[in-house]
Design a protein around this motif. Sequence first.
Motif, PDB file in Angstrom:
ATOM      1  N   GLU A 184      55.660  39.330  40.128  1.00  0.00           N
ATOM      2  CA  GLU A 184      54.043  39.427  40.010  1.00  0.00           C
ATOM      3  C   GLU A 184      53.652  39.652  38.645  1.00  0.00           C
ATOM      4  O   GLU A 184      54.064  40.432  37.971  1.00  0.00           O
ATOM      5  N   PRO A 185      52.548  38.751  38.210  1.00  0.00           N
ATOM      6  CA  PRO A 185      52.344  38.940  36.741  1.00  0.00           C
ATOM      7  C   PRO A 185      51.280  39.868  36.628  1.00  0.00           C
ATOM      8  O   PRO A 185      50.503  40.018  37.530  1.00  0.00           O
ATOM      9  N   PHE A 186      51.305  40.647  35.445  1.00  0.00           N
ATOM     10  CA  PHE A 186      50.300  41.531  35.012  1.00  0.00           C
ATOM     11  C   PHE A 186      50.136  41.216  33.522  1.00  0.00           C
ATOM     12  O   PHE A 186      50.905  41.424  32.736  1.00  0.00           O
ATOM     13  N   TRP A 187      48.695  40.721  33.026  1.00  0.00           N
ATOM     14  CA  TRP A 187      48.598  40.234  32.006  1.00  0.00           C
ATOM     15  C   TRP A 187      47.467  41.297  31.174  1.00  0.00           C
ATOM     16  O   TRP A 187      46.538  41.679  31.540  1.00  0.00           O
ATOM     17  N   GLY A 188      48.147  41.602  30.060  1.00  0.00           N
ATOM     18  CA  GLY A 188      47.212  42.424  29.273  1.00  0.00           C
ATOM     19  C   GLY A 188      47.625  43.929  29.428  1.00  0.00           C
ATOM     20  O   GLY A 188      47.907  44.455  30.541  1.00  0.00           O
ATOM     21  N   GLN A 189      47.854  44.685  28.310  1.00  0.00           N
ATOM     22  CA  GLN A 189      48.123  46.042  28.304  1.00  0.00           C
ATOM     23  C   GLN A 189      46.965  46.963  29.145  1.00  0.00           C
ATOM     24  O   GLN A 189      47.396  47.939  29.604  1.00  0.00           O
ATOM     25  N   ASP A 190      45.901  46.553  29.500  1.00  0.00           N
ATOM     26  CA  ASP A 190      45.016  47.329  30.217  1.00  0.00           C
ATOM     27  C   ASP A 190      45.285  47.080  32.042  1.00  0.00           C
ATOM     28  O   ASP A 190      44.361  47.623  32.614  1.00  0.00           O
ATOM     29  N   ARG A 191      46.238  46.288  32.056  1.00  0.00           N
ATOM     30  CA  ARG A 191      46.762  46.193  33.397  1.00  0.00           C
ATOM     31  C   ARG A 191      48.068  47.283  33.672  1.00  0.00           C
ATOM     32  O   ARG A 191      48.495  47.153  34.801  1.00  0.00           O
ATOM     33  N   LEU A 192      48.219  47.859  32.893  1.00  0.00           N
ATOM     34  CA  LEU A 192      49.472  48.727  32.732  1.00  0.00           C
ATOM     35  C   LEU A 192      49.358  49.751  34.093  1.00  0.00           C
ATOM     36  O   LEU A 192      50.319  50.104  34.628  1.00  0.00           O
ATOM     37  N   ASP A 193      48.065  50.321  34.377  1.00  0.00           N
ATOM     38  CA  ASP A 193      47.853  51.161  35.450  1.00  0.00           C
ATOM     39  C   ASP A 193      48.165  50.447  36.632  1.00  0.00           C
ATOM     40  O   ASP A 193      48.671  51.181  37.774  1.00  0.00           O
ATOM     41  N   MET A 194      47.822  49.131  36.717  1.00  0.00           N
ATOM     42  CA  MET A 194      48.018  48.399  38.135  1.00  0.00           C
ATOM     43  C   MET A 194      49.589  48.155  38.442  1.00  0.00           C
ATOM     44  O   MET A 194      50.232  48.396  39.393  1.00  0.00           O
ATOM     45  N   LEU A 195      50.394  48.053  37.160  1.00  0.00           N
ATOM     46  CA  LEU A 195      51.649  47.726  37.372  1.00  0.00           C
ATOM     47  C   LEU A 195      52.330  49.151  37.839  1.00  0.00           C
ATOM     48  O   LEU A 195      53.170  49.258  38.572  1.00  0.00           O
ATOM     49  N   ASP A 196      51.825  50.336  37.100  1.00  0.00           N
ATOM     50  CA  ASP A 196      52.411  51.399  37.566  1.00  0.00           C
ATOM     51  C   ASP A 196      52.216  51.834  39.007  1.00  0.00           C
ATOM     52  O   ASP A 196      53.028  52.347  39.678  1.00  0.00           O
ATOM     53  N   ASN A 197      50.926  51.421  39.430  1.00  0.00           N
ATOM     54  CA  ASN A 197      50.610  51.713  40.830  1.00  0.00           C
ATOM     55  C   ASN A 197      51.445  50.904  41.891  1.00  0.00           C
ATOM     56  O   ASN A 197      51.850  51.273  43.046  1.00  0.00           O
ATOM     57  N   THR A 198      51.787  49.546  41.184  1.00  0.00           N
ATOM     58  CA  THR A 198      52.525  48.773  42.219  1.00  0.00           C
ATOM     59  C   THR A 198      53.872  49.118  42.324  1.00  0.00           C
ATOM     60  O   THR A 198      54.554  49.182  43.433  1.00  0.00           O
ATOM     61  N   ILE A 199      54.260  49.756  41.259  1.00  0.00           N
ATOM     62  CA  ILE A 199      55.767  50.277  41.276  1.00  0.00           C
ATOM     63  C   ILE A 199      55.722  51.641  42.234  1.00  0.00           C
ATOM     64  O   ILE A 199      56.612  51.841  42.951  1.00  0.00           O
ATOM     65  N   ILE A 200      54.918  52.305  42.123  1.00  0.00           N
ATOM     66  CA  ILE A 200      54.709  53.510  42.860  1.00  0.00           C
ATOM     67  C   ILE A 200      54.397  53.308  44.374  1.00  0.00           C
ATOM     68  O   ILE A 200      55.124  53.923  45.285  1.00  0.00           O
ATOM     69  N   SER A 201      53.655  52.447  44.877  1.00  0.00           N
ATOM     70  CA  SER A 201      53.210  51.921  46.315  1.00  0.00           C
ATOM     71  C   SER A 201      54.298  51.177  46.823  1.00  0.00           C
ATOM     72  O   SER A 201      54.447  51.501  48.312  1.00  0.00           O
ATOM     73  N   GLY A 202      55.166  50.452  46.163  1.00  0.00           N
ATOM     74  CA  GLY A 202      56.047  49.531  46.673  1.00  0.00           C
ATOM     75  C   GLY A 202      55.603  48.290  47.744  1.00  0.00           C
ATOM     76  O   GLY A 202      56.038  47.975  48.476  1.00  0.00           O
ATOM     77  N   ARG A 203      54.326  48.138  47.566  1.00  0.00           N
ATOM     78  CA  ARG A 203      53.441  47.101  48.159  1.00  0.00           C
ATOM     79  C   ARG A 203      54.268  45.685  47.969  1.00  0.00           C
ATOM     80  O   ARG A 203      54.656  45.699  46.874  1.00  0.00           O
ATOM     81  N   PRO A 204      53.877  44.738  48.753  1.00  0.00           N
ATOM     82  CA  PRO A 204      54.541  43.342  48.549  1.00  0.00           C
ATOM     83  C   PRO A 204      53.927  42.802  47.206  1.00  0.00           C
ATOM     84  O   PRO A 204      52.803  43.094  46.737  1.00  0.00           O
ATOM     85  N   ALA A 205      54.782  42.216  46.610  1.00  0.00           N
ATOM     86  CA  ALA A 205      54.349  41.459  45.376  1.00  0.00           C
ATOM     87  C   ALA A 205      53.287  40.340  45.613  1.00  0.00           C
ATOM     88  O   ALA A 205      53.444  39.718  46.744  1.00  0.00           O
ATOM     89  N   ILE A 206      52.273  40.159  44.697  1.00  0.00           N
ATOM     90  CA  ILE A 206      51.319  39.182  44.679  1.00  0.00           C
ATOM     91  C   ILE A 206      51.782  38.134  43.661  1.00  0.00           C
ATOM     92  O   ILE A 206      51.542  38.280  42.444  1.00  0.00           O
ATOM     93  N   VAL A 207      52.362  36.980  44.036  1.00  0.00           N
ATOM     94  CA  VAL A 207      52.684  36.038  43.394  1.00  0.00           C
ATOM     95  C   VAL A 207      51.815  34.780  42.849  1.00  0.00           C
ATOM     96  O   VAL A 207      51.099  34.436  43.810  1.00  0.00           O
ATOM     97  N   MET A 208      51.857  34.414  41.979  1.00  0.00           N
ATOM     98  CA  MET A 208      50.716  33.636  41.187  1.00  0.00           C
ATOM     99  C   MET A 208      51.180  31.990  41.519  1.00  0.00           C
ATOM    100  O   MET A 208      52.201  31.831  41.465  1.00  0.00           O
ATOM    101  N   GLU A 209      50.276  31.311  42.273  1.00  0.00           N
ATOM    102  CA  GLU A 209      50.535  29.998  42.646  1.00  0.00           C
ATOM    103  C   GLU A 209      50.007  29.021  41.541  1.00  0.00           C
ATOM    104  O   GLU A 209      48.908  29.327  41.117  1.00  0.00           O
ATOM    105  N   PRO A 210      50.802  27.805  41.451  1.00  0.00           N
ATOM    106  CA  PRO A 210      50.283  26.758  40.575  1.00  0.00           C
ATOM    107  C   PRO A 210      49.014  26.167  41.287  1.00  0.00           C
ATOM    108  O   PRO A 210      48.763  26.037  42.459  1.00  0.00           O
ATOM    109  N   ILE A 211      47.919  25.905  40.255  1.00  0.00           N
ATOM    110  CA  ILE A 211      46.773  25.368  40.472  1.00  0.00           C
ATOM    111  C   ILE A 211      46.882  23.662  40.364  1.00  0.00           C
ATOM    112  O   ILE A 211      47.165  23.346  39.298  1.00  0.00           O
ATOM    113  N   SER A 212      46.812  23.154  41.662  1.00  0.00           N
ATOM    114  CA  SER A 212      46.693  21.552  41.374  1.00  0.00           C
ATOM    115  C   SER A 212      45.618  20.974  40.712  1.00  0.00           C
ATOM    116  O   SER A 212      44.415  21.422  40.746  1.00  0.00           O
ATOM    117  N   GLN A 213      45.794  20.018  39.751  1.00  0.00           N
ATOM    118  CA  GLN A 213      44.694  19.426  38.902  1.00  0.00           C
ATOM    119  C   GLN A 213      44.201  18.178  39.558  1.00  0.00           C
ATOM    120  O   GLN A 213      44.572  17.339  40.102  1.00  0.00           O
TER     121      GLN A 213
END
Length: 213
Positions: A184-213
Amino acid sequence: MTETRPRIEYYFSFISLWSYIGSRVFQDLVRRHDAEVIFKPINLLQVFAAGGGKPVKERPPQRQAYRLVEMQRWRDIRGIPLLLHPKFYPADPSLGHRMLLAAIADGADVSTFVHAGLKAVWADELNIADPDTLVRLADQNGLNGRALLERSDEAALHEQEQALTREAIDRQLFGAPYYFYRDEPFWGQDRLDMLDNTIISGRPAIVMEPISQ
């Protein structure tokens, strides 16, 4: 169920402003979770180009002006020294990246060296492209700077640096820092709280899918 140690892939560049701003907070997160960090230095300008971004000086004036406002805000929030117009930005970080990769290959703990490289650009007014500066930073952070410098021109390290940049582009990165946890991607240092919460919660990962052009 057996708990496993969190594993975080960390894409950054020594010239990345936002990697520096989040560096101490990221180090604290890593310590609290006893996380394993896979350090992945990248060519940030190549990543910008692939993702449609532009270097700072090529951005519209209004975006450059607002960036300076944000820098001052985050400097105060994080309580860190931060230069708005560092003398040696953007220096070429490639040599430092290769020295870092050599240290990683030796099994060294490189966490403090990574922070020192970021701080060198954004707070200490140092030239991250200068070999003597890099040797000194490495020595000050528990590494053998001269030995790493001597190895830095190995073809395998050049290829590894480029391979990491290609990997970043293939994973749809468009800036730095990027943190990946369970893909699961976390872009930017202002997403570190989200990363922290994801590790703590153990929730399923949200995986980024490619966007077709």
